[in-house]
Design a protein around this motif. Structure first.
Motif, short mmCIF file in Angstrom:
data_model
loop_
_atom_site.label_atom_id
_atom_site.label_comp_id
_atom_site.label_asym_id
_atom_site.label_seq_id
_atom_site.Cartn_x
_atom_site.Cartn_y
_atom_site.Cartn_z
N PHE A 159 26.46 15.12 -35.10
CA PHE A 159 25.33 15.15 -34.17
C PHE A 159 24.15 14.36 -34.74
O PHE A 159 23.50 13.60 -34.01
CB PHE A 159 24.93 16.61 -33.90
N CYS A 160 23.88 14.53 -36.02
CA CYS A 160 22.77 13.80 -36.64
C CYS A 160 23.02 12.29 -36.63
O CYS A 160 22.11 11.51 -36.33
CB CYS A 160 22.55 14.29 -38.07
N PHE A 161 24.24 11.87 -36.92
CA PHE A 161 24.56 10.44 -36.89
C PHE A 161 24.46 9.90 -35.46
O PHE A 161 24.01 8.77 -35.25
CB PHE A 161 25.95 10.17 -37.46
N ASP A 162 24.86 10.71 -34.48
CA ASP A 162 24.76 10.29 -33.09
C ASP A 162 23.30 10.12 -32.69
O ASP A 162 22.94 9.14 -32.02
CB ASP A 162 25.45 11.31 -32.19
N LEU A 163 22.45 11.05 -33.08
CA LEU A 163 21.02 10.92 -32.79
C LEU A 163 20.43 9.68 -33.45
O LEU A 163 19.67 8.95 -32.83
CB LEU A 163 20.26 12.16 -33.26
N ALA A 164 20.78 9.45 -34.70
CA ALA A 164 20.27 8.28 -35.42
C ALA A 164 20.71 7.00 -34.73
O ALA A 164 19.92 6.05 -34.60
CB ALA A 164 20.74 8.31 -36.86
N ARG A 165 21.95 6.95 -34.26
CA ARG A 165 22.45 5.76 -33.58
C ARG A 165 21.71 5.55 -32.26
O ARG A 165 21.36 4.43 -31.90
CB ARG A 165 23.95 5.90 -33.32
N ARG A 166 21.44 6.64 -31.53
CA ARG A 166 20.73 6.50 -30.25
C ARG A 166 19.32 5.98 -30.48
O ARG A 166 18.84 5.12 -29.74
CB ARG A 166 20.66 7.85 -29.54
N PHE A 167 18.64 6.51 -31.49
CA PHE A 167 17.28 6.05 -31.75
C PHE A 167 17.27 4.61 -32.24
O PHE A 167 16.39 3.83 -31.89
CB PHE A 167 16.57 6.96 -32.75
#
Length: 61
Positions: free
Chosen positions: A41-49
């Motif tokens: 989830f954290c990597f997904d958020l970082a990728r979206r940002f």
């Protein structure tokens, strides 16, 4: 530990001890799955940002 005649055993293993060990093992597995989910989830958020910031940089130029 209570090793009296009232303790239920199978092949010399007390059922209460086996249940505690199984519960602990399941909790460890659940914690590992949860940790993997949080990291993903954290990597997904970082990728979206990062995608959003790269788009805004391209649009402003």
């Amino acid at each position: 530990m209570n090793t009296g005649t009232g303790a239920l055993t199978i092949a010399g293993i007390r059922l209460a001890d086996a249940a505690l060990a199984l519960t602990a093992l399941l909790l460890v597995v659940l914690a590992a799955v949860a940790a993997v989910a949080v990291v993903r989830f954290c990597f997904d958020l970082a990728r979206r940002f990062s995608d959003r910031s790269s788009r805004s940089t391209q649009a402003s130029s």
